[in-house]
Motif scaffolding. Structure first.
Motif, PDB file in Angstrom:
ATOM      1  N   ARG A 156      53.468  67.048 129.829  1.00 37.38           N
ATOM      2  CA  ARG A 156      53.591  66.287 131.038  1.00 37.38           C
ATOM      3  C   ARG A 156      54.757  67.253 131.785  1.00 37.38           C
ATOM      4  NH1 ARG A 156      52.415  60.721 127.815  1.00 37.38           N
ATOM      5  NH2 ARG A 156      50.464  60.629 127.782  1.00 37.38           N
ATOM      6  N   VAL A 167      51.476  65.386 137.245  1.00 38.85           N
ATOM      7  CA  VAL A 167      50.831  64.294 136.016  1.00 38.85           C
ATOM      8  C   VAL A 167      50.919  63.246 136.498  1.00 38.85           C
ATOM      9  CG1 VAL A 167      51.721  64.414 134.197  1.00 38.85           C
ATOM     10  CG2 VAL A 167      52.211  66.563 135.264  1.00 38.85           C
ATOM     11  N   ASN A 217      50.460  59.540 135.313  1.00 38.21           N
ATOM     12  CA  ASN A 217      50.962  58.266 134.692  1.00 38.21           C
ATOM     13  C   ASN A 217      49.766  57.929 133.488  1.00 38.21           C
ATOM     14  OD1 ASN A 217      52.167  56.340 133.821  1.00 38.21           O
ATOM     15  ND2 ASN A 217      52.616  54.998 136.171  1.00 38.21           N
ATOM     16  N   ASP A 240      49.214  55.286 132.600  1.00 33.30           N
ATOM     17  CA  ASP A 240      49.099  53.634 132.669  1.00 33.30           C
ATOM     18  C   ASP A 240      47.866  53.560 133.082  1.00 33.30           C
ATOM     19  OD1 ASP A 240      50.992  53.313 131.087  1.00 33.30           O
ATOM     20  OD2 ASP A 240      53.239  52.718 132.615  1.00 33.30           O
TER      21      ASP A 240
END
Lengths: 214, 440
Positions: B68, B79, B81, B83
């Motif tokens: 990443r 890139v 996340n 989450d």
């Protein structure tokens, strides 16, 4: 959280690693002379997923590591000593004792304009006093180090410093000092004596510094 | 809203059909996705959204993080996340639920898995085109366990290459000078790190001031100059063995060394009574040849990748400019004519461009120009920037930067397009970077 924020843990992790490395390495300064060789990592094609209609990517041919090439070299020949250092000057004879107790008292630095290596009148006056001291101390040899301010690129400044040192040396030899008694070196912009990052500091750092050897 | 499959894995035909149907509907609202690729030549193109899921197995999340970071720093990728990921149950051998990835508007997806046995780490990964619903790449790398970062770099390079069409630059190293101490008592140590700042190590102890280290094209030797009270000497160090040898050169001042492209010779400058000229010395035969004979300063030589031209810095014309000559010293031609003082010319890996340092109006600049001196372009400017070095693919330039008066030098990168200026992840004071070739 944005993607750039997701970088933060990684960056700070790198900081911690490098700091801890510096701690370790400062303990074992000498024992850190090699780093791991780069071993080749050879890719292989992963078999395609059964349910996907994808073609297998071609295997990338590995690049063989180049053999380490040997370095043919020999130690530098030792600098020739000056066997009769000062003799020729002394033989001129009849010189009065120097009025200066040391090179420092005569003036150990001469200064230069930006990107210049020609001697100012003031520089000539200081070098003339240095010559008097050198003449009066026949056994002594000096090193002249050329210095530059930080407003140039590193390698160019090394060359410029060499010119400044040579300009000072040439003036001393023109006054009758044997070239055998003078060594020159350039420190480029690597050894400033004034840390002010402004024209006043730069002016101080543009100099040729005469240092007593031995 | 796409419902998550309960029968996954494997994908059932019915659910695949359902997802495909929804995706086809979505696809109509989405601009062209037929060819998933990224341009590395244009500045300010929209970065491609890419999702890198945590790899399973040993070092899995660390490898994913390194990939990443690499891709994000390239400036070519946005890139995602982790989450935000909807699908969490990835298997490297099962096609992803593309619909889930379209929800977060990612265009490319990487799924990987590692296995370790007997100290060997094997990592396989697949790169998926989310909108095209096809695999773009599937590769496996293996190395020793502790070398997991190199696998992350190899994976990054493979993804970069597949999506940009250009060779990558992530699995490479940078040699540089790690600085410490006050400005008037500077300690300068030879150091090597991965291009992303990881794995720093020191090769000298700081008793000499190390200047301008550079790799050979094979990446196994470093040439540098070391300044002491009485002179400056050129050294070659083998990074495998750590063995250092001085290169025998008459006089006490030899500096600005670089390997020739074949690694067989060193090109450098040396002082003879205040006159600095360019020389070349064969490491095999010891033969020393003087290439310039001019009372002016001639320094900072660099030989073109094909070995036929040498660029160097000279003030023979009254101001400091960049010149080029043939490999034997003939055919000298001035390349720069513009305002300012030009120095530290260095060839791009392909030999089509020359990076340089320019001083103009109290500032320093890093620029690039064509091999004949045309098409000059400034990429970065600050109180001090100098010493450009090329990434192995010629797309990124690293250099030393001091943002303002009195600041410590640090290492920065900028794309040849002039965009994506950023500080190297190496956090300490550093100067004189030299980028290696791609590691084997």
């Amino acid at each position: 959280m944005t993607p750039s924020k997701s970088l933060i843990p990684q960056v700070s992790g790198a900081k911690i690693r490098s700091l801890s490395f510096m701690l370790v390495s400062s303990i074992a300064l000498v024992a850190c002379a090699s780093t791991k060789p780069a071993q080749p990592i050879v890719p292989e094609t992963v078999a395609p997923v059964a349910s996907a209609n994808a073609e297998a990517a071609p295997t990338v041919a590995p690049t063989a590591p180049a053999a380490a090439s040997g370095v043919a070299s020999a130690p530098l020949a030792p600098a020739a000593p000056a066997p009769d250092a000062g003799q020729s000057d002394a033989m001129r004879g009849g010189e009065a004792l120097s009025p200066f107790a040391s090179i420092a008292e005569a003036g150990e630095r001469v200064f230069f304009e930006t990107d210049r290596f020609d001697l100012t009148d003031e520089a000539r006056a200081i070098l003339t006093r240095q010559a008097a001291w050198i003449r009066a101390n026949p056994g002594k040899r000096v090193l002249i180090a050329g210095n530059c301010d930080e407003r140039g690129t590193r390698e160019y400044n090394l060359a410029l410093g060499a010119r400044r040192a040579s300009a000072a040396r040439d003036f001393l030899t023109s006054l009758g000092i044997s070239p055998d008694r003078i060594e020159t070196v350039s420190y480029g912009k690597e050894r400033p004596i004034d840390d002010r990052p402004n024209p006043e500091g730069w002016a101080v750092n543009r100099n040729a510094h005469t240092i007593l050897l031995d | 809203m796409i419902s998550h499959s309960l029968s996954y894995p494997p994908l059932t035909r019915a659910i695949r059909g359902l997802i495909t149907g929804i995706l086809l509907a979505l696809a109509c609202l989405t601009p062209a996705f037929a060819q998933l690729n990224v341009s590395v030549t244009e500045g300010h193109r929209r970065p491609m959204p890419i999702a890198i899921s945590d790899f399973s197995g040993p070092h899995g999340s660390s490898i994913a993080n390194a990939v990443r970071d690499n891709l994000a720093r390239s400036g070519l990728f946005q890139v995602q996340n982790p989450d935000s990921f909807l699908q969490r149950d990835m298997d490297v051998n099962v096609a992803p639920r593309f619909a889930d990835w379209r929800v977060i508007k990612t265009e490319a997806l990487v799924i990987g898995r590692g296995n370790s046995s007997a100290g060997r780490l094997r990592v396989e990964f697949r790169l998926w085109d989310v909108y095209g619903e096809s695999q773009m790449l599937g590769l496996e790398f293996s190395t020793t366990d502790e070398n997991w970062r190199r696998i992350a770099h190899k994976v990054s390079d493979a993804i970069y290459r597949r999506l940009t069409g250009e060779v990558g630059y992530f699995d490479s190293r940078v040699v540089f000078v790690a600085e410490s101490g006050s400005r008037t008592n500077r300690v300068k140590r030879l150091a090597v790190m991965d291009q992303d700042g990881a794995n720093p190590s020191y090769l000298t102890d700081g008793t000499e001031q190390v200047l301008n280290p550079r790799f050979n094209a094979q990446g196994q030797q470093i040439v540098y100059s070391a300044l002491t009270d009485r002179g400056i000497k050129i050294w070659v160090v083998d990074i495998e063995t750590g063995r250092k040898e001085a290169v025998a050169i008459p006089g006490n001042m030899a500096f600005a060394p670089r390997f020739t492209p074949d690694g067989q010779s060193i090109i450098f400058s040396a002082d003879r009574d205040g006159d600095v000229d360019v020389f070349i010395k064969s490491l095999r035969t010891g033969k020393l040849t003087q290439l310039t004979r001019n009372p002016a300063i001639d320094t900072s030589p660099d030989m073109s990748p094909n070995g036929d031209r040498i660029v160097f810095t000279s003030d023979r014309g009254g101001s400091t400019q960049i010149y080029a000559m043939n490999a034997d010293g003939s055919g000298v031609r001035r390349l720069t004519f513009g305002e300012g003082r030009y120095s530290t010319a260095v060839w791009s890996p392909k030999g089509d461009l020359i990076a340089f340092t320019r001083q103009l109006g109290g500032q320093f600049q890093i620029g690039v120009m064509a091999a004949d001196g045309s098409n000059l372009k400034i990429l970065a400017e600050a109180y001090l920037v100098e010493g450009p070095t090329w990434s192995p693919n010629g797309r990124v330039i690293m250099f030393q930067r001091e943002g303002g008066p009195g600041q410590s030098p640090s290492l920065w990168t900028v794309d040849v397009s002039g965009t994506n200026l950023r500080k190297s992840p190496w956090s300490g004071p550093g100067s004189d970077p030299g980028w290696s070739a791609i590691l084997p």
